[in-house]
Scaffold this motif. Sequence first.
Motif, PDB file in Angstrom:
ATOM      1  N   ALA A   1       0.844  -1.201   0.000  1.00  0.00           N
ATOM      2  CA  ALA A   1       0.000   0.000   0.000  1.00  0.00           C
ATOM      3  C   ALA A   1       0.874   1.243   0.000  1.00  0.00           C
ATOM      4  CB  ALA A   1      -0.929   0.004   1.208  1.00  0.00           C
ATOM      5  N   TYR A   2       1.996   1.166   0.728  1.00  0.00           N
ATOM      6  CA  TYR A   2       2.885   2.315   0.810  1.00  0.00           C
ATOM      7  C   TYR A   2       3.434   2.676  -0.575  1.00  0.00           C
ATOM      8  CZ  TYR A   2       6.610   5.395   2.347  1.00  0.00           C
ATOM      9  OH  TYR A   2       7.422   6.471   2.525  1.00  0.00           O
ATOM     10  N   GLU A   3       3.746   1.650  -1.383  1.00  0.00           N
ATOM     11  CA  GLU A   3       4.249   1.926  -2.730  1.00  0.00           C
ATOM     12  C   GLU A   3       3.195   2.612  -3.598  1.00  0.00           C
ATOM     13  OE1 GLU A   3       6.549  -1.052  -4.796  1.00  0.00           O
ATOM     14  OE2 GLU A   3       7.022  -2.029  -2.905  1.00  0.00           O
ATOM     15  N   ILE A   4       1.933   2.179  -3.401  1.00  0.00           N
ATOM     16  CA  ILE A   4       0.841   2.823  -4.136  1.00  0.00           C
ATOM     17  C   ILE A   4       0.707   4.290  -3.705  1.00  0.00           C
ATOM     18  CG2 ILE A   4      -1.670   2.859  -4.450  1.00  0.00           C
ATOM     19  CD1 ILE A   4      -0.566   0.604  -5.926  1.00  0.00           C
ATOM     20  N   VAL A   5       0.795   4.521  -2.400  1.00  0.00           N
ATOM     21  CA  VAL A   5       0.681   5.875  -1.874  1.00  0.00           C
ATOM     22  C   VAL A   5       1.716   6.782  -2.538  1.00  0.00           C
ATOM     23  CG1 VAL A   5       1.101   7.288   0.193  1.00  0.00           C
ATOM     24  CG2 VAL A   5      -0.353   5.257   0.341  1.00  0.00           C
ATOM     25  N   VAL A   6       2.934   6.298  -2.594  1.00  0.00           N
ATOM     26  CA  VAL A   6       4.006   7.100  -3.188  1.00  0.00           C
ATOM     27  C   VAL A   6       3.700   7.418  -4.652  1.00  0.00           C
ATOM     28  CG1 VAL A   6       6.439   7.070  -3.872  1.00  0.00           C
ATOM     29  CG2 VAL A   6       5.762   6.243  -1.604  1.00  0.00           C
ATOM     30  N   GLU A   7       3.202   6.413  -5.382  1.00  0.00           N
ATOM     31  CA  GLU A   7       2.922   6.609  -6.808  1.00  0.00           C
ATOM     32  C   GLU A   7       1.756   7.588  -7.019  1.00  0.00           C
ATOM     33  OE1 GLU A   7       4.254   5.976  -9.522  1.00  0.00           O
ATOM     34  OE2 GLU A   7       2.658   6.240 -11.001  1.00  0.00           O
ATOM     35  N   VAL A   8       0.709   7.448  -6.203  1.00  0.00           N
ATOM     36  CA  VAL A   8      -0.448   8.336  -6.372  1.00  0.00           C
ATOM     37  C   VAL A   8      -0.048   9.772  -6.059  1.00  0.00           C
ATOM     38  CG1 VAL A   8      -2.755   8.891  -5.525  1.00  0.00           C
ATOM     39  CG2 VAL A   8      -2.124   6.507  -5.927  1.00  0.00           C
TER      40      VAL A   8
ATOM     41  N   GLU B   1       2.837  15.513 -10.335  1.00  0.00           N
ATOM     42  CA  GLU B   1       3.534  15.689 -11.607  1.00  0.00           C
ATOM     43  C   GLU B   1       2.619  15.843 -12.814  1.00  0.00           C
ATOM     44  OE1 GLU B   1       6.478  12.664 -12.072  1.00  0.00           O
ATOM     45  OE2 GLU B   1       7.551  13.232 -10.237  1.00  0.00           O
ATOM     46  N   ILE B   2       1.405  15.255 -12.751  1.00  0.00           N
ATOM     47  CA  ILE B   2       0.513  15.344 -13.924  1.00  0.00           C
ATOM     48  C   ILE B   2      -0.294  16.630 -13.812  1.00  0.00           C
ATOM     49  CG2 ILE B   2      -1.345  14.239 -15.207  1.00  0.00           C
ATOM     50  CD1 ILE B   2      -0.338  11.560 -14.212  1.00  0.00           C
ATOM     51  N   LYS B   3      -0.020  17.571 -14.698  1.00  0.00           N
ATOM     52  CA  LYS B   3      -0.697  18.874 -14.635  1.00  0.00           C
ATOM     53  C   LYS B   3      -2.152  18.729 -15.082  1.00  0.00           C
ATOM     54  CE  LYS B   3       3.366  21.520 -14.462  1.00  0.00           C
ATOM     55  NZ  LYS B   3       3.648  20.873 -13.165  1.00  0.00           N
ATOM     56  N   GLY B   4      -3.049  19.397 -14.343  1.00  0.00           N
ATOM     57  CA  GLY B   4      -4.461  19.399 -14.724  1.00  0.00           C
ATOM     58  C   GLY B   4      -5.214  18.162 -14.262  1.00  0.00           C
ATOM     59  N   LEU B   5      -4.558  17.292 -13.529  1.00  0.00           N
ATOM     60  CA  LEU B   5      -5.227  16.047 -13.112  1.00  0.00           C
ATOM     61  C   LEU B   5      -6.374  16.348 -12.155  1.00  0.00           C
ATOM     62  CD1 LEU B   5      -5.438  13.005 -12.934  1.00  0.00           C
ATOM     63  CD2 LEU B   5      -3.581  12.977 -11.296  1.00  0.00           C
ATOM     64  N   MET B   6      -6.114  17.167 -11.142  1.00  0.00           N
ATOM     65  CA  MET B   6      -7.145  17.435 -10.146  1.00  0.00           C
ATOM     66  C   MET B   6      -8.326  18.202 -10.743  1.00  0.00           C
ATOM     67  SD  MET B   6      -6.530  15.949  -7.416  1.00  0.00           S
ATOM     68  CE  MET B   6      -7.318  16.643  -5.973  1.00  0.00           C
ATOM     69  N   GLU B   7      -8.046  18.972 -11.818  1.00  0.00           N
ATOM     70  CA  GLU B   7      -9.134  19.735 -12.448  1.00  0.00           C
ATOM     71  C   GLU B   7      -9.906  18.869 -13.440  1.00  0.00           C
ATOM     72  OE1 GLU B   7      -5.799  20.919 -12.616  1.00  0.00           O
ATOM     73  OE2 GLU B   7      -6.183  21.771 -10.630  1.00  0.00           O
TER      74      GLU B   7
ATOM     75  N   GLU C   1      -5.565  12.968 -17.724  1.00  0.00           N
ATOM     76  CA  GLU C   1      -5.877  11.606 -17.273  1.00  0.00           C
ATOM     77  C   GLU C   1      -4.777  11.075 -16.366  1.00  0.00           C
ATOM     78  OE1 GLU C   1      -7.588   8.605 -19.361  1.00  0.00           O
ATOM     79  OE2 GLU C   1      -9.301   9.969 -19.324  1.00  0.00           O
ATOM     80  N   PRO C   2      -5.133  10.377 -15.305  1.00  0.00           N
ATOM     81  CA  PRO C   2      -4.079   9.734 -14.511  1.00  0.00           C
ATOM     82  C   PRO C   2      -3.556   8.495 -15.235  1.00  0.00           C
ATOM     83  CG  PRO C   2      -6.220   9.183 -13.606  1.00  0.00           C
ATOM     84  CD  PRO C   2      -6.482  10.108 -14.760  1.00  0.00           C
ATOM     85  N   ASP C   3      -2.415   8.026 -14.781  1.00  0.00           N
ATOM     86  CA  ASP C   3      -1.832   6.808 -15.364  1.00  0.00           C
ATOM     87  C   ASP C   3      -2.272   5.612 -14.516  1.00  0.00           C
ATOM     88  OD1 ASP C   3      -0.343   4.773 -16.348  1.00  0.00           O
ATOM     89  OD2 ASP C   3       1.628   5.659 -15.906  1.00  0.00           O
ATOM     90  N   TYR C   4      -3.428   5.064 -14.893  1.00  0.00           N
ATOM     91  CA  TYR C   4      -3.982   3.943 -14.115  1.00  0.00           C
ATOM     92  C   TYR C   4      -3.048   2.740 -14.108  1.00  0.00           C
ATOM     93  CZ  TYR C   4      -8.461   6.462 -14.523  1.00  0.00           C
ATOM     94  OH  TYR C   4      -9.452   7.399 -14.469  1.00  0.00           O
ATOM     95  N   GLU C   5      -2.445   2.510 -15.288  1.00  0.00           N
ATOM     96  CA  GLU C   5      -1.701   1.261 -15.440  1.00  0.00           C
ATOM     97  C   GLU C   5      -0.503   1.158 -14.517  1.00  0.00           C
ATOM     98  OE1 GLU C   5      -0.958  -0.426 -19.140  1.00  0.00           O
ATOM     99  OE2 GLU C   5      -2.913   0.084 -19.984  1.00  0.00           O
ATOM    100  N   SER C   6       0.110   2.301 -14.217  1.00  0.00           N
ATOM    101  CA  SER C   6       1.293   2.219 -13.355  1.00  0.00           C
ATOM    102  C   SER C   6       0.887   1.703 -11.974  1.00  0.00           C
ATOM    103  CB  SER C   6       1.978   3.569 -13.253  1.00  0.00           C
ATOM    104  OG  SER C   6       1.248   4.427 -12.405  1.00  0.00           O
ATOM    105  N   CYS C   7      -0.297   2.129 -11.486  1.00  0.00           N
ATOM    106  CA  CYS C   7      -0.751   1.639 -10.168  1.00  0.00           C
ATOM    107  C   CYS C   7      -1.040   0.141 -10.223  1.00  0.00           C
ATOM    108  CB  CYS C   7      -1.989   2.399  -9.711  1.00  0.00           C
ATOM    109  SG  CYS C   7      -1.612   4.088  -9.204  1.00  0.00           S
ATOM    110  N   ILE C   8      -1.651  -0.282 -11.340  1.00  0.00           N
ATOM    111  CA  ILE C   8      -1.925  -1.716 -11.481  1.00  0.00           C
ATOM    112  C   ILE C   8      -0.614  -2.493 -11.514  1.00  0.00           C
ATOM    113  CG2 ILE C   8      -2.910  -3.474 -13.012  1.00  0.00           C
ATOM    114  CD1 ILE C   8      -4.958  -1.343 -13.876  1.00  0.00           C
TER     115      ILE C   8
END
Lengths: 680, 680
Positions: A531-538, A544-550, A554-561
């Motif tokens: 879980a800690y590794e996921i936390v770091v990635e999220v 780093e991804i500009k405009g994500l919160m707005e 798009e987030p990079d779903y695959e990296s979390c998977i």
Amino acid sequence: MDAIVYLAPICALLGLLFAGYSFLAVRKEGEGTEVMKKITAAIHHGAMVYLNRQYRAIALFVVVLAIVIAAILPNGVLTAACFVLGAVLSATAGYIGMFTATSANGRTTNAARRGIAEAFRVSFASGSVMGMSVVGLGLFGLSIAFIGLSNFLPGMDEYTIVNILAGFSLGASSIALFARVGGGIFTKAADVGADLVGKVEAGIPEDDPRNPAVIADNVGDNVGDIAGMGADLYESYVGSIIATMLLGASTAAVFFPNVSLMNVILFPVVIAALGIVASIIGSFFVRTDKAESSAIHMAFNKGLLVALALVVVATYFVTNAMLGEYGFGVFVATISGLVAGFLIGQITEYYTSFERKPTLEIAKSCQTGAATNIITGFAKGMESTVFPVIVISIAIWIAFTFSGLYGIAVAAVGMLATLGISLAVDAYGPVADNAGGIAEMSHQDPHVREITDTLDAVGNTTAAIGKGFAIGSAALTALALFSAYAFAISKGGETIVMDILHTPVFIGLLIGAMLPFLFSSMTMMAVGRAAYEIVVEVRRQFKEIKGLMEGKAEPDYESCIAISTHSALKEMVAPGLLAIVAPILVGLVLGKEALGGLLAGSLVSGFMLAITMANAGGAWDNAKKYIEQGHYGGKGSDAHKAGVTGDTVGDPFKDTSGPAINILLKLMSIVAVVFAPLFL
Amino acid sequence: MDAIVYLAPICALLGLLFAGYSFLAVRKEGEGTEVMKKITAAIHHGAMVYLNRQYRAIALFVVVLAIVIAAILPNGVLTAACFVLGAVLSATAGYIGMFTATSANGRTTNAARRGIAEAFRVSFASGSVMGMSVVGLGLFGLSIAFIGLSNFLPGMDEYTIVNILAGFSLGASSIALFARVGGGIFTKAADVGADLVGKVEAGIPEDDPRNPAVIADNVGDNVGDIAGMGADLYESYVGSIIATMLLGASTAAVFFPNVSLMNVILFPVVIAALGIVASIIGSFFVRTDKAESSAIHMAFNKGLLVALALVVVATYFVTNAMLGEYGFGVFVATISGLVAGFLIGQITEYYTSFERKPTLEIAKSCQTGAATNIITGFAKGMESTVFPVIVISIAIWIAFTFSGLYGIAVAAVGMLATLGISLAVDAYGPVADNAGGIAEMSHQDPHVREITDTLDAVGNTTAAIGKGFAIGSAALTALALFSAYAFAISKGGETIVMDILHTPVFIGLLIGAMLPFLFSSMTMMAVGRAAYEIVVEVRRQFKEIKGLMEGKAEPDYESCIAISTHSALKEMVAPGLLAIVAPILVGLVLGKEALGGLLAGSLVSGFMLAITMANAGGAWDNAKKYIEQGHYGGKGSDAHKAGVTGDTVGDPFKDTSGPAINILLKLMSIVAVVFAPLFL
């Protein structure tokens, strides 16, 4: 060879046909809007990526273990072949189930736009694919293997054949290890990781598509609750049948002197075959067009009861026909297992439903903070072991009294006879859950979400019952395999005695009782690290991804998977090795009786720990949901915060460590059975 | 009768003399200022009120059980007399220990005004009173009872005499039940109740005299950690000696054919006697005038090592002299227990000290909230079962290999041989803790509090070691009693076999493994209910007593003590009954072999649960203290809040449910031994 042996593959094929029919029913439904399609595709793709990665890791493991088996065991090559077959078929069932479930998620959401009856039909059909694939492939594989060995090795005695067949069960256990332990780590790492950053740090809702871990979380639901649960029960199903065959082959001459040996060996196979047919018939009774959860419960109950009743009647005639004067005793043993399975499910439901006292008490204790919530939940979890122990004790006492150790194994087969439909009910839940998530993410009308929520609420109950049933059947299967082990090491005619007063046996008991504690500790810490590794990635993506919160990027779903997959596979190596190495080591160093002690010790302590963790976890989850309905201040109150803490603690309890104990118990038992020749 | 039998009462009297000497050393110290006197008097009075109430309840229980024993057992009247004697002497030891400790609290504070050497001397002397009273009264009582039975019943064989003597052990267990379970509920109800309203609601500091529950909390420390721990170890001490005597009487003819029966029976008594002398000598080495905690640790270690070395040397010669050719085997068995006890204490220290990795990891996990703290702590607690299991397994394997089941019982005696000094070290901690509280309440100079804090910090370590030691010795004692039970039911010469494959034995194993879970759940919920009553009372006093918060009026301390006392006694009835009724019921319904299964099952699962709870609780406590030292944001930070939640969850884990399991295991075993004739 009796003609009756061919009943098994025929019924198994019927089950697979029904799985195909259900699969078509799922695919007939439309995929919905573009957004829904996109999300479904992402989950589906993620799940398939996970499975592919997992199966590659498994393939390596299976090949290595197959070579070891072939090299060191008598009849090693044949045993290794059965082992590979058992593993491949379990993996296939998992693949089919996951493929279907992840394509049924979005279709259920789409169907919910037209009404509850349609949504229910799609999600249950998806569950049926899983249920029927598991029993169909399991029974088909083992019956064909048995027929093959009997026909093409005519010089071989039945006992040796069944012993070779035990490899099939070991194959099932190996997949279950990966699917349940790895899957448990995957699902909770993604879940906890997504919540910790998304809900807690960034303050965005659950199931928000801006959260990079949200798809991994959805994939995780399928990985844990569908592939994991399916492989767990496939293992119990196959293990209990083979244990009964082994006990039959060992004891028939003494305990069933006037009955054909083949009948004693084939009886569990026939019951399983008829159970598939009963499950198919029962499945046709599962339908409703009412929008209340009680109606859905009723539909499930009708289907299950029809299947149960059919099995009871069929068993009565089969026992009579196959086992003659011993028929009635075996009939009673079968029924005792069947009833015990039903009761343990009900007890679990009692302890985890928020309509019942234990969970309400836990919810109440949230008013005085997280600590009292944890104490109360843990205490209730421990208390919840009492009735399952009583039920199992009575069941095995009846089974033993009426037909000895064979009876105990038969009780396990009885408990699992209607697995085709009960697993379908179980596998429906995660689909409904994910359908809700997709409704949220694709911004559907509130009434769509209401429908999926109703389905999901029922799914929570069936999931609780399913978990209790999985633990109960695992315990009974492990006990049956343990008995089979005792006969496997008694070759040469000596009577095996595992005397607790013999110190090596007691030491085995002590070490065995410790293993579930160690195993749970390992899997729990693994979730934390993953879980800690996921936390770091999220966090990284949010930064780093500009405009994500707005919502503009798009987030990079695959990296979390990918991270969840990688962690899950890495973290399961140590507990997996423990489960395989510990029994072999104890058997070699302290002797075969000590290994018996180890199996018994882990069985009794693991049973308690698994129930405690599963029920405490389930109750914390529902106590939180109860508060969210507006009690004790509702969402956002201090009581709710306390409830969330309990729920978070409960997550690895109920979805990782608790269920993983099932695998530990069965895997160690079948390892003992298969490797028994090493300890002689 | 050998002259050697008189060694025991003589050494026991020496121990009691040393207790008297230590008592005078405590009383020589001044009582300090008026405020200190007043607080000391309140704690002392509260403790005596609690003990009196408890002893009245116990008296009733003892009388009833004595009548039952006298009525239904062969040699019932004599057994009942031994039972009463064992109970009365344990109660007396508890009374002396509590009387001394509660008058030593304030005196330690007063001595701390002059320096650490004086304060250390007073608090350790108080501990010595407890330690020496326990071993002195325990050994005196059982040796005198044995001499009496042997001399005045000349027609009776040794086996019967020792069997009657088992009543003495049952008496010890009965007191332990009340002291440990009741005491555990008392102490945590007062602690949690005081904290919940005082610290959390009213915002006043810990140990604030305005808090009506503060005296109950202080009384509780003595009730739990002195009377409770003392009775627990008195039970182990007496139980292990008597179990060894029973095994000696049963097996001497077969396993020690060339040795006098009396020597085999009396060997454990002689070792215990020499252990008392060794403990007295060791105690003289426990002194320091340095103000660092490392110096205090060193002083303790010196004393303990001297005592251990003396016992090892003495055992070598005694085994040689008493057991001839078997002497070396028994010597090895004794030493294996002694070493195992030491190692288990060290492992506990490793898992709970905040200078070590596990607790530091737990502290770190507090940064991500209470849930991760709970998960990590629980996982570490479960992990901490591994090494104790390995240590105990190796110890019993060595003991068994070198001298059979008798050797295992002897190992327990060896572990407890130096109890006189190790319990003194243990009982010193709560005195130092309370001295700190009194320093706070009587507004002493900060340097006084610093001294008591240093003593208290060492006390936390010794308490952790003591808890591990208590669990280890309880397990070994229960195992020795279990072996004795096996011989008690084999009367008539048949060999007793407790075969796990015999289904009633397996059912016993299953039920046995469940009992510690149920027992822990009951005691944990009891703490919750009792704490709630304290909360209500403290709130009432804050509201109704005018001027209390301003320090102008006095709270009613006694009402809180009365409530804790009442709750503790009420709440311990159900778990107490469970511990006594369960083994008898299983023995009668499922048979004597099933009862054996029950004992073994509860032993292995209870051992794991007790260690998990004790170590998780200890580690949470110290993780919180580590944060309070300024790490991760220090006091008041979010990490600290998470740490407090863990500490609160850990309180009933480590001080109520965990230690209570020790009693459950031993009590059920001795009940089985004493009531064995019912199951024949």
